[in-house]
Design a protein around this motif. Structure first.
Motif, mmCIF file in Angstrom:
data_model
loop_
_atom_site.group_PDB
_atom_site.id
_atom_site.type_symbol
_atom_site.label_atom_id
_atom_site.label_comp_id
_atom_site.label_asym_id
_atom_site.label_seq_id
_atom_site.Cartn_x
_atom_site.Cartn_y
_atom_site.Cartn_z
ATOM 1 N N ASP A 178 58.245 17.978 9.057
ATOM 2 C CA ASP A 178 56.636 17.393 8.353
ATOM 3 C C ASP A 178 56.413 15.732 8.020
ATOM 4 O O ASP A 178 55.311 15.033 8.332
ATOM 5 C CB ASP A 178 55.677 17.803 6.564
ATOM 6 N N SER A 179 57.495 15.497 7.406
ATOM 7 C CA SER A 179 57.862 14.027 7.175
ATOM 8 C C SER A 179 57.743 13.000 9.333
ATOM 9 O O SER A 179 56.940 12.089 9.027
ATOM 10 C CB SER A 179 59.084 13.214 6.746
ATOM 11 N N GLY A 180 57.976 13.590 10.058
ATOM 12 C CA GLY A 180 57.364 12.941 11.207
ATOM 13 C C GLY A 180 58.916 12.275 11.850
ATOM 14 O O GLY A 180 58.507 11.302 12.397
ATOM 15 N N ARG A 181 59.929 11.914 10.379
ATOM 16 C CA ARG A 181 61.261 10.469 11.350
ATOM 17 C C ARG A 181 61.899 11.249 11.712
ATOM 18 O O ARG A 181 62.276 10.301 12.844
ATOM 19 C CB ARG A 181 61.176 10.526 9.852
ATOM 20 N N LEU A 182 62.105 13.046 12.015
ATOM 21 C CA LEU A 182 62.752 12.895 12.705
ATOM 22 C C LEU A 182 62.528 12.803 14.236
ATOM 23 O O LEU A 182 63.260 12.735 15.051
ATOM 24 C CB LEU A 182 63.107 14.996 12.781
ATOM 25 N N MET A 183 61.712 13.298 14.048
ATOM 26 C CA MET A 183 60.959 13.395 15.712
ATOM 27 C C MET A 183 61.139 11.418 16.494
ATOM 28 O O MET A 183 61.858 11.390 17.156
ATOM 29 C CB MET A 183 59.344 13.340 16.245
ATOM 30 N N GLU A 184 60.271 10.607 15.414
ATOM 31 C CA GLU A 184 60.521 9.659 15.427
ATOM 32 C C GLU A 184 61.314 8.566 15.759
ATOM 33 O O GLU A 184 61.977 8.016 16.787
ATOM 34 C CB GLU A 184 59.127 8.566 14.731
ATOM 35 N N ILE A 185 62.457 8.939 14.504
ATOM 36 C CA ILE A 185 64.141 8.300 15.126
ATOM 37 C C ILE A 185 64.640 9.440 16.337
ATOM 38 O O ILE A 185 65.617 8.295 16.891
ATOM 39 C CB ILE A 185 64.594 8.431 13.818
ATOM 40 N N PHE A 186 64.593 10.401 16.226
ATOM 41 C CA PHE A 186 65.557 10.572 17.446
ATOM 42 C C PHE A 186 65.229 10.616 18.887
ATOM 43 O O PHE A 186 65.701 10.638 19.677
ATOM 44 C CB PHE A 186 65.317 11.983 17.379
ATOM 45 N N ALA A 187 63.501 10.833 18.620
ATOM 46 C CA ALA A 187 62.664 9.957 20.361
ATOM 47 C C ALA A 187 62.986 8.412 20.782
ATOM 48 O O ALA A 187 63.800 8.081 22.456
ATOM 49 C CB ALA A 187 61.256 9.858 20.128
ATOM 50 N N CYS A 188 62.980 7.258 20.103
ATOM 51 C CA CYS A 188 63.915 6.240 19.848
ATOM 52 C C CYS A 188 65.496 6.313 20.644
ATOM 53 O O CYS A 188 65.863 5.384 21.386
ATOM 54 C CB CYS A 188 64.141 5.884 18.287
ATOM 55 N N GLY A 189 65.934 6.803 19.759
ATOM 56 C CA GLY A 189 67.797 6.903 20.329
ATOM 57 C C GLY A 189 67.356 7.607 21.368
ATOM 58 O O GLY A 189 68.238 7.261 22.297
ATOM 59 N N VAL A 190 67.203 8.744 22.001
ATOM 60 C CA VAL A 190 66.729 9.223 23.226
ATOM 61 C C VAL A 190 66.576 8.727 24.251
ATOM 62 O O VAL A 190 66.902 8.074 25.567
ATOM 63 C CB VAL A 190 65.990 10.847 23.754
ATOM 64 N N ASP A 191 66.147 7.650 24.438
ATOM 65 C CA ASP A 191 64.778 6.142 25.050
ATOM 66 C C ASP A 191 66.397 5.335 24.981
ATOM 67 O O ASP A 191 66.395 5.261 26.550
ATOM 68 C CB ASP A 191 63.922 5.572 24.312
ATOM 69 N N LEU A 192 67.002 5.488 23.828
ATOM 70 C CA LEU A 192 68.589 4.028 24.538
ATOM 71 C C LEU A 192 69.511 5.042 25.083
ATOM 72 O O LEU A 192 69.623 4.457 26.332
ATOM 73 C CB LEU A 192 68.424 4.006 23.228
ATOM 74 N N LEU A 193 69.656 5.725 24.839
ATOM 75 C CA LEU A 193 70.734 7.143 25.422
ATOM 76 C C LEU A 193 70.461 6.705 27.124
ATOM 77 O O LEU A 193 71.654 6.996 27.913
ATOM 78 C CB LEU A 193 70.483 8.319 24.842
ATOM 79 N N ALA A 194 69.177 7.054 27.194
ATOM 80 C CA ALA A 194 69.055 7.571 28.824
ATOM 81 C C ALA A 194 69.393 6.673 29.418
ATOM 82 O O ALA A 194 69.937 6.216 30.525
ATOM 83 C CB ALA A 194 67.409 7.545 29.161
ATOM 84 N N GLY A 195 68.438 5.016 29.065
ATOM 85 C CA GLY A 195 68.827 3.847 30.115
ATOM 86 C C GLY A 195 70.832 4.075 29.937
ATOM 87 O O GLY A 195 71.062 3.306 31.171
ATOM 88 N N ARG A 196 71.402 3.305 28.854
ATOM 89 C CA ARG A 196 72.341 3.200 28.551
ATOM 90 C C ARG A 196 73.341 4.597 29.770
ATOM 91 O O ARG A 196 74.390 4.074 30.656
ATOM 92 C CB ARG A 196 73.272 3.727 27.104
ATOM 93 N N TYR A 197 72.991 5.901 29.590
ATOM 94 C CA TYR A 197 74.280 6.749 30.394
ATOM 95 C C TYR A 197 73.848 6.597 31.608
ATOM 96 O O TYR A 197 74.855 6.714 32.057
ATOM 97 C CB TYR A 197 73.681 8.641 29.850
ATOM 98 N N ALA A 198 72.371 6.196 32.279
ATOM 99 C CA ALA A 198 72.026 5.629 33.610
ATOM 100 C C ALA A 198 73.042 4.713 34.213
ATOM 101 O O ALA A 198 73.380 4.964 35.335
ATOM 102 C CB ALA A 198 70.663 5.742 33.699
#
Length: 328
Positions: free
Chosen positions: A44-64
């Motif tokens: 309900d807080s929306g923080r899980l999705m916000e933080i996780f989406a931010c991390g996945v964005d960082l992850l995609a660039g780094r792992y590529a």
């Protein structure tokens, strides 16, 4: 794949069957399990999705940049959200992580799994991100399979060559050693260093505040790669852990946190410092790229004193079953 065409076809068929019918929750009957996308969307807080989406964005660039084009699909991640036997969930929950045969991961939500007491959504999100980033690298690490006595054997994993029946050639590190040489420990350390780096960057980007002193304080320092030598001493002290747990079931979790940091993180860091000789970051990058590609050419040329074309501890020796294998 290795072996004859018929053997390779059999391995493909069996792996496809295992992955199509994977139900990793069955390995933990005590857990109430959900899929990662559902856990994120029902917050309900929306923080899980916000933080996780931010991390996945960082992850995609780094792992590529490290050569990994695809990451673990989130619907291949099972998350334990409650437990009938209690216990403290999170990255250090017993026997969780990536399962290469099933091509999926079983992880747990950080916090008391037997209680409805609130846990900081920011810390839950960071721990989920660390676990996911960690298992994405396991998912993307080079593997080679073959049939052995009618069973699937993994004869290559990253930079670690194995015998025809899947046993590692890399000797286990001696108990109490301060620097890693076992290739399973080296790869696990490299994998988690990447995961903690991404988690630390995501925490900074979305403005996660350091929790007050207690189990959450140590958990935050752990997921962001900030545990110090003094922290490890405290986590090893049973009386300090008991005071930190404050009547919760966090004591055992904190003990596992300290053990993992000493046996994996600290050993890998020391290994990089000893072998990298002032170029630890460069050596780490070469190791991760070699894990993903399966090519040892760059790695062999980067490690001083290593016989050309071979990685450390992969020289001719009788295959062993390591005393400290890494389940992930």
């Amino acid at each position: 794949m290795d072996g004859s065409a018929a053997e390779q076809a059999t391995v493909y068929e069996r792996l496809a069957s295992l992955r199509a019918t994977a139900a990793l929750d069955r390995t933990h009957p005590e857990l109430v399990v959900s899929l990662l996308p559902w856990v994120l969307s029902l917050d309900d807080s929306g923080r899980l999705m916000e933080i996780f989406a931010c991390g996945v964005d960082l992850l995609a660039g780094r792992y590529a940049a490290l050569g990994l084009g695809d990451v673990l699909p989130t619907d291949r991640v099972w998350v334990g959200v409650r437990s009938s036997s209690g216990g403290w969930g999170g990255f250090h929950y017993p026997n969780q992580g990536y399962r290469h045969l099933q091509m999926g991961a079983i992880i747990t939500r950080y916090g008391d799994l037997g209680s409805d007491s609130a846990t900081s959504p920011d810390l839950v999100a960071l721990d989920l991100l660390r676990s996911y980033a960690h298992d994405c690298l396991h998912y993307g690490t080079y593997r080679q399979y073959r049939l052995w006595d009618a069973e699937i054997a993994r004869t290559r994993y990253g930079i670690n060559a194995r015998s025809r029946d899947g046993r590692t050639y890399s000797a286990p590190d001696a108990d109490g050693t301060r620097s890693a040489r076992n290739l399973g420990i080296v790869m696990e350390g490299a994998t988690d260093q990447e995961a903690k780096r991404i988690t630390r960057q995501a925490a900074k980007r979305v403005g996660v505040v350091t929790p007050e002193y207690g189990p959450d304080w140590y958990a935050f320092r752990d997921v962001t790669g900030r545990l110090s030598s003094a922290d490890l001493v405290a986590l090893h002290d049973r009386s300090i852990r008991s005071r930190l747990a404050q009547g919760t079931v966090a004591d055992a979790y904190l003990a596992r946190m300290g053990s993992y940091a000493r046996d994996i993180g600290s050993r890998y860091t020391t290994f990089l410092r000893e072998i990298g000789r002032g170029a630890s970051d460069d050596l780490h990058t070469v190791i991760v790229r070699a894990m993903v590609s399966g090519s040892l050419v760059s790695l062999s040329g980067s490690i001083s004193g290593t016989e050309r074309g071979r990685s450390p501890h992969c020289s001719a020796r009788r295959p062993t079953r390591a005393k400290n294998p890494v389940a992930r």
